[in-house]
Design a protein around this motif. Structure first.
Motif, PDB file in Angstrom:
ATOM      1  N   SER A 184     -42.819  20.315  -8.123  1.00 30.82           N
ATOM      2  CA  SER A 184     -43.477  21.192  -9.108  1.00 30.82           C
ATOM      3  C   SER A 184     -44.992  21.195  -8.957  1.00 30.82           C
ATOM      4  O   SER A 184     -45.659  22.115  -9.436  1.00 30.82           O
ATOM      5  N   ALA A 185     -45.551  20.168  -8.290  1.00 27.34           N
ATOM      6  CA  ALA A 185     -47.006  20.076  -8.128  1.00 27.34           C
ATOM      7  C   ALA A 185     -47.517  20.879  -6.943  1.00 27.34           C
ATOM      8  O   ALA A 185     -48.727  20.935  -6.703  1.00 27.34           O
ATOM      9  N   ASN A 186     -46.591  21.511  -6.169  1.00 27.34           N
ATOM     10  CA  ASN A 186     -46.970  22.370  -5.039  1.00 27.34           C
ATOM     11  C   ASN A 186     -47.837  21.635  -4.012  1.00 27.34           C
ATOM     12  O   ASN A 186     -48.880  22.136  -3.588  1.00 27.34           O
ATOM     13  N   LEU A 187     -47.401  20.446  -3.601  1.00 26.54           N
ATOM     14  CA  LEU A 187     -48.109  19.695  -2.570  1.00 26.54           C
ATOM     15  C   LEU A 187     -47.534  20.047  -1.202  1.00 26.54           C
ATOM     16  O   LEU A 187     -46.381  20.472  -1.080  1.00 26.54           O
ATOM     17  N   ASP A 188     -48.341  19.879  -0.140  1.00 27.09           N
ATOM     18  CA  ASP A 188     -47.815  20.100   1.203  1.00 27.09           C
ATOM     19  C   ASP A 188     -46.798  19.004   1.541  1.00 27.09           C
ATOM     20  O   ASP A 188     -46.759  17.946   0.901  1.00 27.09           O
ATOM     21  N   GLU A 189     -45.983  19.253   2.565  1.00 24.06           N
ATOM     22  CA  GLU A 189     -44.852  18.367   2.856  1.00 24.06           C
ATOM     23  C   GLU A 189     -45.292  16.929   3.144  1.00 24.06           C
ATOM     24  O   GLU A 189     -44.684  15.966   2.634  1.00 24.06           O
ATOM     25  N   PHE A 190     -46.359  16.765   3.932  1.00 26.22           N
ATOM     26  CA  PHE A 190     -46.814  15.419   4.282  1.00 26.22           C
ATOM     27  C   PHE A 190     -47.267  14.650   3.039  1.00 26.22           C
ATOM     28  O   PHE A 190     -46.858  13.504   2.822  1.00 26.22           O
ATOM     29  N   LYS A 191     -48.093  15.299   2.205  1.00 31.93           N
ATOM     30  CA  LYS A 191     -48.585  14.629   1.006  1.00 31.93           C
ATOM     31  C   LYS A 191     -47.464  14.394   0.007  1.00 31.93           C
ATOM     32  O   LYS A 191     -47.432  13.358  -0.682  1.00 31.93           O
ATOM     33  N   ALA A 192     -46.513  15.341  -0.094  1.00 31.90           N
ATOM     34  CA  ALA A 192     -45.400  15.186  -1.029  1.00 31.90           C
ATOM     35  C   ALA A 192     -44.570  13.950  -0.675  1.00 31.90           C
ATOM     36  O   ALA A 192     -44.210  13.155  -1.555  1.00 31.90           O
ATOM     37  N   ASN A 193     -44.276  13.757   0.602  1.00 34.99           N
ATOM     38  CA  ASN A 193     -43.513  12.580   1.032  1.00 34.99           C
ATOM     39  C   ASN A 193     -44.276  11.295   0.746  1.00 34.99           C
ATOM     40  O   ASN A 193     -43.686  10.274   0.342  1.00 34.99           O
ATOM     41  N   HIS A 194     -45.589  11.346   0.956  1.00 34.85           N
ATOM     42  CA  HIS A 194     -46.417  10.175   0.687  1.00 34.85           C
ATOM     43  C   HIS A 194     -46.375   9.815  -0.808  1.00 34.85           C
ATOM     44  O   HIS A 194     -46.254   8.627  -1.169  1.00 34.85           O
ATOM     45  N   VAL A 195     -46.466  10.829  -1.684  1.00 34.46           N
ATOM     46  CA  VAL A 195     -46.458  10.584  -3.137  1.00 34.46           C
ATOM     47  C   VAL A 195     -45.097  10.053  -3.583  1.00 34.46           C
ATOM     48  O   VAL A 195     -45.017   9.139  -4.414  1.00 34.46           O
ATOM     49  N   ILE A 196     -44.010  10.610  -3.038  1.00 39.79           N
ATOM     50  CA  ILE A 196     -42.660  10.133  -3.400  1.00 39.79           C
ATOM     51  C   ILE A 196     -42.510   8.652  -3.068  1.00 39.79           C
ATOM     52  O   ILE A 196     -42.034   7.854  -3.888  1.00 39.79           O
ATOM     53  N   ASN A 197     -42.939   8.279  -1.864  1.00 38.67           N
ATOM     54  CA  ASN A 197     -42.836   6.870  -1.464  1.00 38.67           C
ATOM     55  C   ASN A 197     -43.715   5.981  -2.343  1.00 38.67           C
ATOM     56  O   ASN A 197     -43.328   4.850  -2.686  1.00 38.67           O
ATOM     57  N   ALA A 198     -44.902   6.492  -2.730  1.00 35.12           N
ATOM     58  CA  ALA A 198     -45.806   5.707  -3.580  1.00 35.12           C
ATOM     59  C   ALA A 198     -45.179   5.457  -4.951  1.00 35.12           C
ATOM     60  O   ALA A 198     -45.279   4.347  -5.500  1.00 35.12           O
TER      61      ALA A 198
END
Length: 493
Positions: free
Chosen positions: A114-128
């Motif tokens: 829902s935050a409209n992040l790019d794929e690389f950053k989205a994966n990084h945030v999920i793992n965080a």
């Protein structure tokens, strides 16, 4: 974090909720069956939030803290008032925000998506979030199976990592275990250091004091005070003690009176405050229909803010137009000069050609008549030429000596001027460097304070044993009007 978040402002916020009255109450109060009574959860709240600041919401249960949180989160619409905010808002609460029929991991992925992040950053945030929440196998269980503590842990982990700009924390700390609460505390402080803002509602005053620089005290939907957290705490505890000292009948009367005030609140009193502000900022009586519509119906952007933005844009447009006109004038002047320069050259060339032609014709006609006279006077002219040549040589030598002396004097003068200029530049550079080092040393040895209502630069200078100029230099003030109540500024230690 992208650009630095701008200041958030809430003005004239009210929230009205209809009361559902049963038939017996309708008969007793002589109300018609279709007539509704309103209950005002909020009655004219004004609030400002600076980047990197945590604002506390303090008050008894039912004072309006939750209503204000829901309005900021976009879950509820205010009855009147304006919110000026350019920030992504996240909320940590146990009341809503999760799909209880899916797993914790799926809720995390949905929030990141829902935050409209790019794929690389989205994966990084999920793992965080996975690493921070420490939920383990619970991530793969439906959220409906979570305890209150696990739900709170997941909610605040998502809020702290998914595009954090303005984070709302609604009475969630009490559900966290001590180890995880310490982890959350450290993360909140790191986010504040990079400009993330917080609004924290909690019934525990210790948590408010731990995180918040300023606090808004609400009581029966009305702002009692807004300022330094420590000062608000003292007043809140004093008020609490006063209520506790009342007898049972006095307390009942007091609560009944406050309840009646909340039901009979006249929102037009807040509108009058709004009108006064509009008139001070250039609006007139002719604008009143628009003002009323903006206040009661649109409830969007603040008209004063819109007017300021419009004036700013007009000023920028005027400056750009002036620059463009100046460029066009300069270009036109250059073209005219080029055209004029070409015409002058053509006229001069024509004149020179005509003069050369006349000279050639005159030379041809006179060459024959002068041939004989030249031979007669050749000998005489030769002796004169020799005399003149010796005189010119002597004159030329004298002129050469004078020129050499003049050049030498000019060279020495230029060297002296260059040396003088260099010394002045060096002195100026040294002075500027010393001044810059002095200002930087002054700014390094400072502490932050909250500006209270009634504070002045002179009073703060006296209180912290410094000067008005030092405070203005540290905070890049240009005038006394830059000091405003509620701002966070720096003063010497």
């Amino acid at each position: 974090m992208g650009e630095i978040m701008k200041k958030i402002e809430l003005k004239y916020i009210t929230k009205s909720t209809p009361l559902l009255i049963d038939k017996k109450e309708v008969v007793k109060s002589k109300l018609s069956a279709t007539e509704n009574k309103n209950f005002w959860e909020l009655r004219g709240v004004n609030l400002s939030i600076s980047p990197g600041e945590a604002i506390g919401l303090l008050g008894n249960n039912g004072s309006g803290k939750t209503a204000l949180i829901d309005i900021l989160a976009g879950k509820e619409k205010q009855t009147t008032g304006f919110i000026t905010m350019d920030a992504h808002t996240s909320i940590a609460t146990t009341r809503y925000g999760m799909d209880k029929n899916v797993t914790g991991l799926e809720n995390i992925k949905h929030a990141v998506s829902s935050a409209n992040l790019d794929e690389f950053k989205a994966n990084h945030v999920i793992n965080a979030i996975i690493n921070f929440s420490d939920l383990g196998e619970w991530l793969y269980c439906p959220v409906r199976t979570f305890s209150t503590g696990l739900y709170a842990r997941l909610s605040i982990s998502i809020a702290l990592f998914v595009k954090p700009e303005l984070i709302l924390i609604d009475s969630i700390f009490g559900s966290l275990d001590l180890a995880f609460f310490k982890k959350v505390s450290d993360k909140i402080q790191r986010l504040k250091d990079i400009g993330v803002s917080f609004v924290i509602s909690d019934i525990n005053v210790v948590n408010i004091e731990r995180f918040c620089e300023r606090t808004l005290w609400l009581d029966f939907g009305q702002v009692q005070d807004f300022g330094s957290t420590r000062e608000i705490m003292v007043q809140y505890e004093y008020s609490f003690g006063w209520v506790q000292s009342l007898t049972a009948s006095e307390k009942t009367d007091y609560l009944a009176k406050k309840q009646i005030e909340r039901e009979s609140f006249d929102v037009s009193t807040v509108y009058e405050e709004f009108k006064i502000e509009q008139f001070k900022n250039g609006f007139t009586r002719k604008d009143e229909p628009k003002m009323r519509n903006a206040f009661y119906k649109e409830r969007g952007a603040d008209p004063v803010k819109l007017l300021a933005d419009k004036n700013s844009q007009e000023k920028v447009a005027v400056k750009q137009t002036k620059k463009k006109n100046n460029r066009l004038k300069l270009a036109g002047l250059i073209v005219v000069l080029l055209l004029l320069g070409g015409g002058i050259y053509e006229v001069a060339f024509a004149k020179e050609s005509a003069w050369n032609y006349i000279q050639d014709r005159f030379t041809q006609n006179s060459s024959k008549s002068t041939a004989s006279s030249k031979s007669k006077s050749k000998q005489k002219n030769s002796s004169k030429a020799e005399s003149l040549s010796s005189s010119q040589k002597a004159s030329t030598k004298a002129e050469t000596k004078k020129e050499k002396a003049a050049k030498k004097a000019s060279s020495e003068s230029a060297k002296a001027a260059s040396a003088s200029s260099a010394s002045v530049a060096a002195a100026s550079s040294a002075s500027a460097k010393a001044s810059s080092e002095s200002v930087q040393k002054l700014k390094d040895n400072t502490q932050t304070i909250n500006v209270q209502s009634g504070d002045t630069l002179e009073g703060l200078a006296s209180k912290y044993s410094t000067t008005v100029d030092n405070i203005m230099t540290i905070n890049d003030f240009t005038s006394n009007s830059d000091l405003k109540a509620g701002d966070v500024i720096r003063v010497p230690k």
